[in-house]
Design a protein around this motif. Structure first.
Motif, PDB file in Angstrom:
ATOM      1  N   LEU A  36      51.607  -1.714  49.571  1.00  0.00           N
ATOM      2  CA  LEU A  36      50.620  -0.644  49.575  1.00  0.00           C
ATOM      3  C   LEU A  36      50.758   0.096  48.250  1.00  0.00           C
ATOM      4  N   ALA A  37      49.685   0.176  47.482  1.00  0.00           N
ATOM      5  CA  ALA A  37      49.774   0.759  46.143  1.00  0.00           C
ATOM      6  C   ALA A  37      48.574   1.648  45.853  1.00  0.00           C
ATOM      7  N   ALA A  38      48.829   2.700  45.085  1.00  0.00           N
ATOM      8  CA  ALA A  38      47.774   3.617  44.673  1.00  0.00           C
ATOM      9  C   ALA A  38      46.659   2.865  43.962  1.00  0.00           C
ATOM     10  N   ALA A  39      45.421   3.317  44.177  1.00  0.00           N
ATOM     11  CA  ALA A  39      44.261   2.624  43.622  1.00  0.00           C
ATOM     12  C   ALA A  39      44.335   2.501  42.103  1.00  0.00           C
ATOM     13  N   SER A  40      44.936   3.484  41.441  1.00  0.00           N
ATOM     14  CA  SER A  40      45.008   3.449  39.979  1.00  0.00           C
ATOM     15  C   SER A  40      45.939   2.364  39.456  1.00  0.00           C
ATOM     16  N   LEU A  41      46.707   1.749  40.337  1.00  0.00           N
ATOM     17  CA  LEU A  41      47.632   0.680  39.938  1.00  0.00           C
ATOM     18  C   LEU A  41      47.015  -0.711  40.039  1.00  0.00           C
ATOM     19  N   GLN A  42      45.802  -0.821  40.520  1.00  0.00           N
ATOM     20  CA  GLN A  42      45.267  -2.129  40.893  1.00  0.00           C
ATOM     21  C   GLN A  42      45.292  -3.148  39.762  1.00  0.00           C
ATOM     22  N   GLN A  43      44.766  -2.810  38.617  1.00  0.00           N
ATOM     23  CA  GLN A  43      44.711  -3.785  37.526  1.00  0.00           C
ATOM     24  C   GLN A  43      46.110  -4.190  37.081  1.00  0.00           C
ATOM     25  N   ALA A  44      46.994  -3.210  36.922  1.00  0.00           N
ATOM     26  CA  ALA A  44      48.351  -3.507  36.469  1.00  0.00           C
ATOM     27  C   ALA A  44      49.135  -4.292  37.506  1.00  0.00           C
ATOM     28  N   GLY A 182      26.165   6.733  36.036  1.00  0.00           N
ATOM     29  CA  GLY A 182      25.237   7.799  35.692  1.00  0.00           C
ATOM     30  C   GLY A 182      24.957   8.776  36.821  1.00  0.00           C
ATOM     31  N   GLN A 183      25.659   8.644  37.946  1.00  0.00           N
ATOM     32  CA  GLN A 183      25.473   9.577  39.062  1.00  0.00           C
ATOM     33  C   GLN A 183      26.098  10.936  38.784  1.00  0.00           C
ATOM     34  N   ALA A 184      27.009  10.995  37.814  1.00  0.00           N
ATOM     35  CA  ALA A 184      27.676  12.240  37.465  1.00  0.00           C
ATOM     36  C   ALA A 184      27.644  12.425  35.954  1.00  0.00           C
ATOM     37  N   ASP A 185      27.637  13.688  35.526  1.00  0.00           N
ATOM     38  CA  ASP A 185      27.648  13.998  34.101  1.00  0.00           C
ATOM     39  C   ASP A 185      29.050  13.911  33.517  1.00  0.00           C
ATOM     40  N   ALA A 186      30.058  14.126  34.364  1.00  0.00           N
ATOM     41  CA  ALA A 186      31.441  14.117  33.881  1.00  0.00           C
ATOM     42  C   ALA A 186      32.384  13.895  35.051  1.00  0.00           C
ATOM     43  N   GLY A 187      33.581  13.442  34.737  1.00  0.00           N
ATOM     44  CA  GLY A 187      34.603  13.240  35.759  1.00  0.00           C
ATOM     45  C   GLY A 187      35.978  13.396  35.147  1.00  0.00           C
ATOM     46  N   LEU A 188      36.973  13.601  35.993  1.00  0.00           N
ATOM     47  CA  LEU A 188      38.359  13.691  35.560  1.00  0.00           C
ATOM     48  C   LEU A 188      39.108  12.511  36.183  1.00  0.00           C
ATOM     49  N   VAL A 189      39.671  11.662  35.324  1.00  0.00           N
ATOM     50  CA  VAL A 189      40.333  10.443  35.791  1.00  0.00           C
ATOM     51  C   VAL A 189      41.609  10.214  34.988  1.00  0.00           C
ATOM     52  N   TYR A 190      42.399   9.260  35.443  1.00  0.00           N
ATOM     53  CA  TYR A 190      43.565   8.861  34.673  1.00  0.00           C
ATOM     54  C   TYR A 190      43.124   8.129  33.407  1.00  0.00           C
ATOM     55  N   ALA A 191      43.947   8.259  32.381  1.00  0.00           N
ATOM     56  CA  ALA A 191      43.657   7.540  31.136  1.00  0.00           C
ATOM     57  C   ALA A 191      43.554   6.044  31.375  1.00  0.00           C
ATOM     58  N   THR A 192      44.358   5.524  32.304  1.00  0.00           N
ATOM     59  CA  THR A 192      44.331   4.091  32.590  1.00  0.00           C
ATOM     60  C   THR A 192      43.002   3.666  33.191  1.00  0.00           C
ATOM     61  N   ASP A 193      42.391   4.528  33.994  1.00  0.00           N
ATOM     62  CA  ASP A 193      41.099   4.190  34.589  1.00  0.00           C
ATOM     63  C   ASP A 193      39.986   4.271  33.554  1.00  0.00           C
ATOM     64  N   ALA A 194      40.047   5.280  32.684  1.00  0.00           N
ATOM     65  CA  ALA A 194      39.039   5.393  31.633  1.00  0.00           C
ATOM     66  C   ALA A 194      39.044   4.155  30.749  1.00  0.00           C
ATOM     67  N   ALA A 195      40.231   3.590  30.534  1.00  0.00           N
ATOM     68  CA  ALA A 195      40.354   2.414  29.671  1.00  0.00           C
ATOM     69  C   ALA A 195      39.711   1.169  30.274  1.00  0.00           C
ATOM     70  N   LEU A 196      39.386   1.212  31.567  1.00  0.00           N
ATOM     71  CA  LEU A 196      38.776   0.058  32.221  1.00  0.00           C
ATOM     72  C   LEU A 196      37.292  -0.093  31.878  1.00  0.00           C
ATOM     73  N   ALA A 197      36.682   0.975  31.374  1.00  0.00           N
ATOM     74  CA  ALA A 197      35.234   0.931  31.117  1.00  0.00           C
ATOM     75  C   ALA A 197      34.902   1.474  29.733  1.00  0.00           C
ATOM     76  N   PRO A 198      35.476   0.905  28.674  1.00  0.00           N
ATOM     77  CA  PRO A 198      35.252   1.446  27.319  1.00  0.00           C
ATOM     78  C   PRO A 198      33.818   1.314  26.840  1.00  0.00           C
ATOM     79  N   ASP A 199      33.058   0.418  27.436  1.00  0.00           N
ATOM     80  CA  ASP A 199      31.674   0.229  27.032  1.00  0.00           C
ATOM     81  C   ASP A 199      30.696   1.045  27.861  1.00  0.00           C
ATOM     82  N   GLU A 200      31.227   1.806  28.835  1.00  0.00           N
ATOM     83  CA  GLU A 200      30.355   2.560  29.729  1.00  0.00           C
ATOM     84  C   GLU A 200      30.636   4.053  29.748  1.00  0.00           C
ATOM     85  N   VAL A 201      31.860   4.449  29.385  1.00  0.00           N
ATOM     86  CA  VAL A 201      32.199   5.870  29.376  1.00  0.00           C
ATOM     87  C   VAL A 201      32.920   6.230  28.084  1.00  0.00           C
TER      88      VAL A 201
END
Length: 257
Positions: A36-44, A182-201
């Protein structure tokens, strides 16, 4: 935003599946393992599992990814699991207080920082937390009981602000999803999650975020069906190979293991 600790690491739905194992001819663990692992760990962790099973070909690893608080609830409800990896100390504390983990096996293996994200075209012209929290801006954050949400609240409070989101999500991946779509103007996320979508955010820095991290602890569960296999997985996460994978995905790791 890949940083190493200078001295010490900063403290800071579910599929049913059992675990049965034995020992392979080489003396290593053999069977299946449920993590069982936190969602932010999925890719790693998906990459870590590939390395782990290459090293232990008799093993398979099944993951259940969700918000850490949800995973603790699932453990408490009797969900089968051998290893629990949380995105913060608080939820691991809850699991420990409830007798759900084997306390001596608990250890911190990584940490994460928080950033702000906006769609690439940045329609609301956001560059700071103050901008993201302004009236009329659709800000999305994690719910307070989720580690990324607790960290978001803490950073905002340190900056003298009270967050006013239009939505509070149970997983950091859902915050990312609403901004990238595009459903939100801004969000607060982990740096690791932001790195998953460099072409979109795009990202913007949060004042004080460098001083506040979420530490990620891991532990064998109290009811692990195969303690040896669980220990082997935890060892791999903390090994040079496992730590390198985490760092490649943007996590902060200890200087030495």
């Amino acid at each position: 935003m890949r940083r190493r600790f200078v001295a010490t690491l900063i403290l800071a739905a579910l599929a049913l599946g059992g675990c049965s194992s034995s020992t392979d001819s080489a003396g290593g663990p053999e069977g299946s393992l449920t993590v069982l692992a936190a969602a932010s760990l999925q890719q790693a962790f998906d990459d870590i599992a590939a390395g782990f099973t290459a090293k232990h070909p008799g093993m398979s690893v099944d993951f259940n990814y969700a918000g850490s608080s949800t995973l603790v609830q699932n453990l408490d409800a009797g969900a089968p699991a051998d290893v629990f990896a949380s995105a913060d100390e608080a939820n691991m504390d809850s699991a420990q207080d409830a007798g759900l983990i084997d306390e001596p096996t608990r250890d911190v293996f990584a940490a994460n920082t928080l950033v702000g994200i906006v769609p690439l075209d940045n329609p609301a012209n956001i560059a700071t937390l103050e901008d993201a929290n302004a009236a009329g801006v659709n800000l999305v954050v994690c719910a307070p009981q989720v580690p990324c949400g607790a960290l978001s609240q803490s950073i905002a409070e340190a900056a003298g602000s009270t967050l006013n989101p239009v939505s509070e999500e149970q997983q950091v991946s859902d915050v990312l999803g609403k901004v990238r779509s595009g459903q939100a103007d801004a969000g607060l996320v982990y740096a690791t999650d932001a790195a998953l979508a460099p072409d979109e955010v795009s990202t913007f820095e949060l004042e004080g975020a460098d001083d506040q991290h979420n530490s990620y602890p891991i532990a064998r569960t109290a009811n692990a069906e195969d303690p040896e296999a669980a220990a082997a997985f935890i060892d791999y996460v903390q090994s040079h190979a496992g730590q390198a994978i985490l760092e490649d995905h943007g996590f902060v790791v200890p200087q030495e293991r």
